[in-house]
Design an enzyme around this catalytic site. Structure first.
Site, short mmCIF file in Angstrom:
data_model
loop_
_atom_site.label_atom_id
_atom_site.label_comp_id
_atom_site.label_asym_id
_atom_site.label_seq_id
_atom_site.Cartn_x
_atom_site.Cartn_y
_atom_site.Cartn_z
N GLU A 49 0.80 -1.22 0.00
CA GLU A 49 0.00 0.00 0.00
C GLU A 49 0.83 1.27 0.00
O GLU A 49 0.54 2.24 -0.70
CB GLU A 49 -0.94 0.01 1.21
CG GLU A 49 -2.15 -0.89 1.07
CD GLU A 49 -1.84 -2.36 1.25
OE1 GLU A 49 -0.74 -2.68 1.72
OE2 GLU A 49 -2.70 -3.20 0.91
N HIS A 84 -12.27 -4.40 7.39
CA HIS A 84 -12.97 -4.23 6.11
C HIS A 84 -14.19 -3.31 6.23
O HIS A 84 -14.94 -3.18 5.28
CB HIS A 84 -13.42 -5.59 5.56
CG HIS A 84 -12.30 -6.45 5.07
ND1 HIS A 84 -11.39 -7.03 5.92
CD2 HIS A 84 -11.95 -6.84 3.83
CE1 HIS A 84 -10.51 -7.74 5.21
NE2 HIS A 84 -10.84 -7.64 3.94
#
Ligand SMILES: Cc1ncc(C[n+]2csc(CCOP(=O)(O)OP(=O)(O)O)c2C)c(N)n1
Lengths: 351, 320
Positions: free
Chosen positions: B60, B129
C-alpha cells in the site's frame, strides 16, 4: 583492477517425502510412529474443518472464510515443532497451526462466524489474534522476540505469513531488525503461489522468497511445503537455533492454495484448471498416506476411523459454537479499554 | 438513460476518463486481471492494457508513494487501495508527501492523484474491512476527501476528482456498491468537488449525512419536515449550504457511521456553533457509532446508526 566478489549466497531447498510417499532416510527427522500418526490426524482434522467451514459459509452460518486446503503440511509440520512456551504470531490462514497447538475449534468457528469472543486465546497458549491486515504483524514477532531475549527466556517466536506479505514494508523492516539484533524468531512464509489474483511472479522479481533473508544477515531456506517431514525438520532446526541464541531464520514453504482465496473470491477468473490439477497430485495428505502405507502405518480401517473422529470433533465444535449465547452490545465496550471513559460509559448504557 | 449501480457508474467514469486522457493510469492490488475485488475495474485491462492498468505487489505504501511520483511526472494516477483499513499503511505517503508537495515546492511540483478505496460498514466482512475513519484524512490540508452517496454522484464526483489538480481521496461506501440503481448518463458531467447537495427540503430540522448514511437518513425522515443535506465532499466541506439550511430550520442532526469522538460531525457542529449559534433552537445532535473498534458481524447492527436512532434524535431536537 578486477572487481572482487565479496559475498555469494546459496539458497537451499529441503525435501524429504516425495509425491509417491518415498522418503530420503538420511534426511528424515527424528519422529516416532505415534508422531507420524498424530501429524496425519491433525492434517485430516484441518481438512475436515475446512470442508465444514466452506459448507457452513454457504449455508449462511459462517462469514467470509479463507480456506487452507493444500497447506496442511506446512502448518501442521511447523506447529508440531513448537514448544508450548513458544509464541505464535499468526496471519489469517493458519487454522491448522492453531489446532496443532490445541486452540479450541469452536472458538475458531466463532471468530469466522463474526464473533470476537473466538479470538480469546486460552491462557496456556501464546498466540496473538488472527491478523487480517497482511504482513503488518511481522514486526510484532520481532518485538516479542526482543522481549524474550531481554528477559532471557528460552522461547522462540514464530511469525506466519503468505507470499504477498513479503511485499509489505513491515516484512522488510521486521526482517532488518530481527537480523540486526539476532533475535530468536522464525519467519515462516507459506508461499501458496497466489496473493488473491497476483501470482508470486507478480509479487517479486526474486527467484525465491527465501533469498530475501540473506540481505538482512540471516539464513533463508526453501522447503517443500507439502512435505510434512521437510517442514517439521526445517522448523525444528530453526527453532532450536533461535532458542539457543543463533538468531533468526526464514523458512519459505513452497505450497499451493487449492481453493479460492476466500469464500468471496472466484479463483477461476485468474488461474487455469490445469495449474490447480497439477498440484492435486502433490496433495500433502495423500503423500503422507502413501508413506504410512509403505511403513505399515495405514489401513482402510485406520483411515476411516481418523476421518470419522475428525468429523465427530468438528460436529461437536459446531454444536458448541452454535450453543454459545449471542454477544450483547455491551461486549463491544467491555474490551475497548481497561476503564471506560465517561462518554463510552454513557454510550454503553444507551445501546 | 441506463440504470446503473455504483460499481457500474464508477467503472464507466474510469472508462471514460482513461479514454479521454492517456495520462490517466490505474494501479493497485488485483485491479487488472481480476478486475478488482469488487469488480470496479472489470474490463479495463482488456481495453487499456497492462501499462495503464497496473497489478501491483501487495504494498500500500508503495502504491500511493509511486502514484505520487507518477503524478509529479505528469501522469494522472488513480491508486486503488483494497479497503480503507489498509490505507493506514499509506498514511505517511498521503500526509507527509501527497498533501504537502504543492506547498513544499511552492507549486513547482503538484500531485494530481486520486486514491480510491471502499469504505464503511454494513457488509459483515472480516476485521479491517468496515472502517469509517474519514476524519483522519480530513485533518490533512491539501488532500480533498470525497464521499459519493449513489451511482450518479459517484460518477460525477470521480470524474471531477480525476480532473482535479490536487490529491483527492475518494471513499466509496461499500454497502452501496450494488444497493441502489440510478440513471447515470454516459459522457461528460461532473459533480463539483467542495459542494454539498440539498437532497430533500424541509423546514423544521436539518439532517446532515454522507455516504451510506444518507440512505438510512432518507428512510428515517418519513413525515418529518426535515431538510437533508448530502455533504459529498468532506474536505473542504460546503459550510455555506449547511449554514443556510441551519439558519432556516434552527435545528441540526448530524449522522455518521464513524465513532463519535473527533468524528467529522464535530467539525460541522463547531462550524455551526461559530457561525450560526443564534439561529439554533436546540442542541446540535449527533447520531454516530459508539467510541469502540468496529465489531465483527455479530454486533455490527448495534454499532452502526439505525433509522430508529436517527428518528429518536429528530424527536429529541424537535421537542427541545
Ligand atoms: C495490508 C493489506 N492489504 C490488502 C489486503 C487484502 N488482502 C487480503 S489477503 C490478500 C492477499 C494475501 O496474500 P498472501 O500474503 O500471499 O497470503 P495468502 O492469502 O495467499 O495466504 C490481500 C491483498 C489485506 N488484508 N491487508
Amino acid at each position: 583492477m578486477p572487481e572482487d566478489i565479496i559475498s555469494t549466497y546459496a539458497v537451499k531447498r529441503l525435501h524429504i517425502l516425495d509425491e509417491s510417499g518415498i522418503v530420503d532416510d538420511a534426511l528424515m527427522p527424528a519422529v516416532t510412529e505415534s508422531d507420524i500418526r498424530r501429524m496425519y490426524e491433525l492434517m485430516v482434522l484441518a481438512r475436515t474443518f475446512d470442508e465444514r467451514a466452506l459448507a457452513l459459509q454457504r449455508e449462511g452460518r459462517l462469514g467470509t472464510y479463507p480456506p487452507i486446503m493444500g497447506q496442511e503440511a506446512a502448518q501442521v509440520g511447523s506447529a508440531f515443532a513448537l514448544h508450548p512456551t513458544d509464541w505464535v504470531i499468526p496471519s489469517f490462514r493458519e487454522m491448522a497451526v492453531h489446532f496443532t497447538l490445541g486452540y479450541p475449534i469452536h472458538l475458531m468457528l466463532q471468530y469466522w462466524g463474526g464473533d470476537e469472543r473466538g479470538q480469546r486465546t486460552p491462557d496456556n497458549l501464546n498466540i496473538l489474534p488472527i491478523c487480517v491486515s497482511v504482513g503488518t504483524h511481522i514486526p510484532h514477532a520481532v518485538g516479542v522476540a526482543m522481549a524474550a531475549k531481554y528477559r532471557r527466556d528460552p522461547v522462540a517466536v514464530v511469525a506466519y505469513f503468505g507470499d504477498g506479505a513479503t511485499s509489505k514494508g513491515e516484512f522488510h523492516e521486521g526482517f532488518n531488525m530481527a537480523g540486526l539484533f539476532r533475535l530468536p524468531v522464525v519467519f515462516i512464509c507459506q508461499n501458496n503461489q497466489w496473493a488473491i489474483s497476483i501470482p508470486v511472479q507478480g509479487q517479486t522479481a526474486s527467484a525465491t522468497l527465501a533469498q530475501k533473508a540473506f540481505a538482512y544477515g540471516f539464513e533463508g531456506v526453501q522447503v517443500d511445503g507439502n512435505d510434512v517431514f521437510a517442514v517439521y525438520r526445517a522448523a525444528s532446526e530453526a527453532l532450536d537455533k533461535a532458542r539457543s541464541g543463533g538468531g533468526p531464520t526464514f523458512i519459505e514453504c513452497l505450497t499451493y492454495r487449492m481453493a479460492d482465496h476466500t469464500t468471496s473470491d472466484d479463483a477461476s477468473r485468474y488461474r487455469s484448471p490445469e495449474e490447480v490439477a497439477s498440484w492435486r497430485g502433490k496433495d500433502p495428505i495423500l503423500r503422507l498416506e502413501r508413506f504410512m502405507a509403505s511403513r505399515g502405518l495405514m489401513s482402510d480401517e485406520y483411515a476411516r476411523d481418523v476421518k470419522q473422529r475428525a468429523a465427530d470433533t468438528i460436529d461437536e465444535a459446531v454444536r458448541a459454537e452454535e450453543a454459545a449465547p449471542p454477544p450483547t452490545a455491551a461486549d463491544m465496550f467491555d474490551h475497548a479499554c481497561a476503564t471506560l471513559g465517561q462518554r463510552q460509559a454513557a454510550q454503553r448504557k444507551e445501546l | 438513460m441506463p440504470l446503473l449501480n455504483m460499481v457500474q457508474a464508477i467503472n464507466l467514469a474510469l472508462n471514460e476518463e482513461m479514454e479521454r486522457d492517456d495520462r490517466v493510469v490505474l494501479l493497485g492490488e488485483d485491479v487488472g486481471r481480476d478486475g478488482g475485488v469488487f469488480r470496479i475495474t472489470e474490463g479495463l485491462l482488456e481495453r487499456f492494457g497492462s501499462e495503464r492498468l497496473i497489478d501491483t505487489p501487495l504494498s500500500e505504501s508503495a502504491i500511493v508513494g509511486a502514484a505520487i511520483g507518477m503524478a509529479v511526472y505528469g501522469l494522472r494516477p488513480i491508486a486503488e487501495i483494497q479497503f480503507m483499513g489498509f490505507l493506514y499503511a499509506a498514511f505517511d505517503q498521503l500526509f507527509t508527501h501527497a498533501a504537502r508537495l504543492r506547498s513544499r515546492s511552492r507549486s513547482r511540483y503538484t500531485c494530481p492523484l486520486v486514491v480510491r478505496t471502499p469504505y464503511g460498514g454494513g457488509i459483515k466482512a472480516p476485521e479491517m474491512h468496515e472502517e469509517s475513519t474519514e476524519a483522519f484524512f480530513c485533518h490533512m490540508p491539501g488532500v480533498k476527501v470525497v464521499v459519493p452517496s449513489g451511482p450518479y454522484t459517484a460518477k460525477g464526483l470521480l470524474t471531477a476528482a480525476i480532473r482535479d489538480p490536487d490529491p483527492v481521496l475518494f471513499l466509496e461506501p461499500t454497502r452501496l456498491y450494488r444497493l441502489i440503481r440510478e440513471e447515470v448518463p454516459a459522457g461528460d458531467y461532473i459533480v463539483p468537488l467542495g459542494r454539498a447537495q440539498v437532497v430533500r427540503e424541509g423546514d423544521d430540522v436539518t439532517l446532515i449525512a454522507w455516504g451510506s448514511m444518507l440512505e438510512w437518513v432518507l428512510k428515517a425522515v418519513g413525515e418529518y419536515s426535515a431538510e437533508v443535506i448530502d455533504l459529498l465532499t468532506l474536505n473542504p466541506f460546503d459550510a455555506e449550504t449547511v449554514l443556510a439550511s441551519v439558519r432556516k430550520t434552527g435545528r441540526v442532526v448530524i449522522v455518521h457511521e464513524a465513532v463519535k469522538s473527533c468524528g467529522f460531525g464535530a467539525e460541522i457542529a463547531a462550524t455551526i456553533a461559530e457561525e450560526a449559534i443564534l439561529h439554533l433552537r436546540g442542541p446540535i445532535l449527533r447520531v454516530t457509532a459508539p467510541d469502540v473498534t468496529v465489531p465483527l458481524a455479530k454486533l455490527l447492527d448495534h454499532y452502526l446508526p439505525s433509522a430508529e436512532r436517527i428518528r429518536a434524535a429528530l424527536d429529541e431536537v424537535l421537542q427541545y
